[in-house]
Design an enzyme around this catalytic site. Structure first.
Site, PDB file in Angstrom:
ATOM      1  N   ASN A 173       3.048 -32.308  17.865  1.00  0.00           N
ATOM      2  CA  ASN A 173       3.302 -31.775  16.543  1.00  0.00           C
ATOM      3  C   ASN A 173       4.574 -32.883  16.031  1.00  0.00           C
ATOM      4  O   ASN A 173       4.552 -32.894  14.742  1.00  0.00           O
ATOM      5  CB  ASN A 173       3.822 -30.281  16.718  1.00  0.00           C
ATOM      6  CG  ASN A 173       2.802 -29.500  17.103  1.00  0.00           C
ATOM      7  OD1 ASN A 173       1.525 -29.898  17.319  1.00  0.00           O
ATOM      8  ND2 ASN A 173       3.002 -28.255  17.430  1.00  0.00           N
ATOM      9  N   THR A 188      -1.769 -44.096 -33.751  1.00  0.00           N
ATOM     10  CA  THR A 188      -1.852 -42.858 -33.459  1.00  0.00           C
ATOM     11  C   THR A 188      -3.082 -42.152 -33.715  1.00  0.00           C
ATOM     12  O   THR A 188      -3.644 -42.424 -34.793  1.00  0.00           O
ATOM     13  CB  THR A 188      -0.556 -42.051 -34.097  1.00  0.00           C
ATOM     14  OG1 THR A 188      -0.973 -42.020 -35.523  1.00  0.00           O
ATOM     15  CG2 THR A 188       0.737 -42.900 -33.768  1.00  0.00           C
ATOM     16  N   HIS A 189      -3.440 -41.459 -32.762  1.00  0.00           N
ATOM     17  CA  HIS A 189      -4.822 -40.819 -32.940  1.00  0.00           C
ATOM     18  C   HIS A 189      -5.949 -41.700 -32.970  1.00  0.00           C
ATOM     19  O   HIS A 189      -6.901 -41.636 -33.633  1.00  0.00           O
ATOM     20  CB  HIS A 189      -4.957 -39.752 -34.292  1.00  0.00           C
ATOM     21  CG  HIS A 189      -3.845 -39.019 -34.128  1.00  0.00           C
ATOM     22  ND1 HIS A 189      -3.747 -37.735 -33.910  1.00  0.00           N
ATOM     23  CD2 HIS A 189      -2.658 -38.804 -34.733  1.00  0.00           C
ATOM     24  CE1 HIS A 189      -2.664 -37.025 -34.133  1.00  0.00           C
ATOM     25  NE2 HIS A 189      -1.841 -38.111 -34.864  1.00  0.00           N
ATOM     26  N   GLU A 208     -13.022 -50.436 -15.905  1.00  0.00           N
ATOM     27  CA  GLU A 208     -13.678 -49.031 -15.724  1.00  0.00           C
ATOM     28  C   GLU A 208     -13.523 -48.539 -14.455  1.00  0.00           C
ATOM     29  O   GLU A 208     -13.334 -47.251 -14.245  1.00  0.00           O
ATOM     30  CB  GLU A 208     -15.239 -49.296 -16.145  1.00  0.00           C
ATOM     31  CG  GLU A 208     -15.242 -49.465 -17.573  1.00  0.00           C
ATOM     32  CD  GLU A 208     -16.887 -50.301 -17.698  1.00  0.00           C
ATOM     33  OE1 GLU A 208     -17.706 -49.465 -17.952  1.00  0.00           O
ATOM     34  OE2 GLU A 208     -17.065 -51.235 -17.423  1.00  0.00           O
ATOM     35  N   LYS A 239      -4.022 -36.275   6.557  1.00  0.00           N
ATOM     36  CA  LYS A 239      -3.773 -37.658   6.616  1.00  0.00           C
ATOM     37  C   LYS A 239      -5.016 -38.147   5.586  1.00  0.00           C
ATOM     38  O   LYS A 239      -4.850 -39.449   5.002  1.00  0.00           O
ATOM     39  CB  LYS A 239      -4.264 -38.081   7.922  1.00  0.00           C
ATOM     40  CG  LYS A 239      -3.072 -38.136   8.866  1.00  0.00           C
ATOM     41  CD  LYS A 239      -2.891 -38.125  10.317  1.00  0.00           C
ATOM     42  CE  LYS A 239      -3.511 -36.970  10.996  1.00  0.00           C
ATOM     43  NZ  LYS A 239      -2.321 -35.853  10.697  1.00  0.00           N
TER      44      LYS A 239
END
Ligand code: ARG
Length: 468
Positions: free
Chosen positions: A115, A160-161, A295, A330
């Site tokens: 442990n 923006t957008h 990508e 892990k």
């Protein structure tokens, strides 16, 4: 030499484990990656129990010699670990020791438990993993800074957008990504500090019953000190969560950079073309050059975030103390580390090899729509409240749209019919260069500010690399 030898815990059992279950509970197929740390920890523990009078000098020397042999064999004979049926990396090393030097090998497990061993090995792994990810991130920052320097004065449409908003410098855009990656390095450091204390000596849960100098042990293993509570030492996995969080944010930043680069590579944007080194072709369409590097980096981000969510879910309901569920800590960390580190390295290369299309960037930055704010600011400087100025320019843009011409080509007297505050000095304000130069505040896109920012980032990077 078979590594497994006998089991670590056979004494109280009448029958051997079910074969399917034995395979199910083994962690050696993945935790053998911790072998270098397990050997290091075994060396330190051997010396610590020798100091505590639990091993003679001769026994300690024989164990240390055998650990060296195990290391050498593992390096030269890859099949050895591959073919072993050991339960886990701790079992593998202990069995190998016993095969090499007989029952003295068992003595190394005096006063400790798997442990505290696994918690120590895993912290050492995370500390090294952080160092590699940090180094790769610094290289990515260096690549971005290099491109920023190369194209220091090239404008682009700031968005923006995803709509044209105001002109900015392409270098300013790259530096926005750099800031995020610097913060990632800070988060990686936080994760390293979370793994800075050494659990060894906590034993199974209550602390070892032998007079071990835990502080010396911690120092020998490169930790800052021993953990404060033995029970917490074997239960806690926050250091793994912290690393997964740092990796998830880093991967998210990589993914957003990727999204920008995929857009930029399209014929519609054509702001930057990926280098041949970082593109692939199509098996059917001969003309295709695809930005697969970006990508895939974007796609692999999900592995880091799902690893974080997965480990949070594993830990949520656990009672205090070591529970076997913790063995599930892990694989998500290994996967998130491997994929994100590779993503950072590929991104550093793809940034370096991309071809920036300056002509196209300038052309896109020449869209008159990007200068609408300049006209409103022009009116503000002549006393009009900004809300009113905004409305005036909005009407002009609408009118121009109706007549199908750019609003900047409307004659001055036409503009004056919207506001008498317009005069012949307007044309000076209506250029990409003056719009960019006007943003001369700290953190703004004015050329002088961007030059300063590049220099500051370079210094910051040098300091980071010097302190690594
Ligand atoms: N393979 C185990 C793990 O990865 C090691 C600790 C096992 N401890 C135990 N009490 N069974 O967590």
């Amino acid at each position: 030499m078979s590594a497994s030898g006998s089991k670590l815990w056979g004494g109280r059992f009448g029958r051997p484990p079910d074969e399917v279950f034995y395979e199910f509970q083994r962690s050696f197929p993945f935790d053998r990656r911790l072998l270098p740390y397990e050997l290091k920890v075994n060396r330190a523990w051997t010396r610590a129990i020798e100091k505590a009078g639990l091993l003679t000098a001769a026994e300690a020397a024989s164990i240390l010699g055998a650990l060296d042999q195990i290391e050498a064999r593992a390096a030269s004979d890859r099949d050895w670990a591959q073919n072993s049926d050991a339960e886990d990396v701790h079992h593998f090393v202990e069995s190998a020791l016993v095969e090499l030097i007989g029952p003295t090998g068992w003595k190394v497990h005096t006063g400790r438990s798997r442990n505290d061993l696994v918690a120590t090995d895993f912290r050492l792994f995370v500390r090294d993993a952080v160092a590699s990810t940090r180094h790769a991130t610094a290289q990515l920052i260096a690549s971005l800074l290099e491109q920023a320097k190369q194209h220091e004065s090239v404008p682009m449409p700031g968005m923006t957008h995803l709509q044209h908003a105001q002109p900015i410098l392409f270098a300013h855009f790259l530096l926005a990504h750099v800031e995020g990656f610097f913060r990632d390095i800070d988060r990686l450091e936080t994760a390293r500090r979370a793994a800075a204390e050494c659990p060894l000596g906590a034993a199974a849960l209550a602390g070892t019953a032998f007079p071990i100098d835990r502080a010396a042990l911690a120092q020998e293993l490169g930790f800052e000190g021993p953990t404060a509570n033995s029970l917490d030492s074997v239960s806690a996995r926050d250091f793994a969560l912290d690393y997964l969080y740092a990796l998830s944010v880093l991967a998210t930043h990589l993914s957003r950079l990727s999204e920008d680069m995929v857009l930029f590579a399209s014929s519609e944007f054509a702001f930057a073309t990926p280098g041949d080194e970082h593109s692939t072709g199509s098996s059917i369409m001969p003309q295709k050059k695809n930005p697969d590097a970006w990508e895939l980096i974007r796609g692999k981000t999900a592995r880091a975030t799902s690893a974080l969510f997965g480990l949070l879910a594993t830990l949520k309901g656990l009672p205090t103390g070591y529970q076997r569920d913790l063995q599930e800590d892990k694989e998500p960390v290994f996967a998130a580390h491997d994929q994100t580190l590779a993503g950072v390295q590929v991104a550093a290369g793809a940034v370096a090899t991309m071809q920036v299309n300056e002509t196209r960037l300038r052309e896109a930055a020449g869209d008159p729509a990007l200068l609408a704010t300049e006209a409103a600011d022009f009116l503000v400087l002549r006393g009009l409240p900004f809300r009113r100025a905004h409305e005036v320019v909005g009407k002009i843009v609408r009118e121009a749209e109706r007549s199908g011409q750019p609003w900047t080509s409307l004659p001055l007297d036409k503009l004056r019919s919207f506001s008498p505050l317009f005069d012949e000095t307007l044309s000076q304000a209506l250029s990409v260069d003056s719009a960019v130069a006007a943003r001369d505040v700290e953190g703004g896109t004015a050329p002088a500010r961007v030059r300063e920012a590049i220099a500051r980032c370079r210094e910051r990077l040098n300091r980071l690399e010097a302190s690594a």
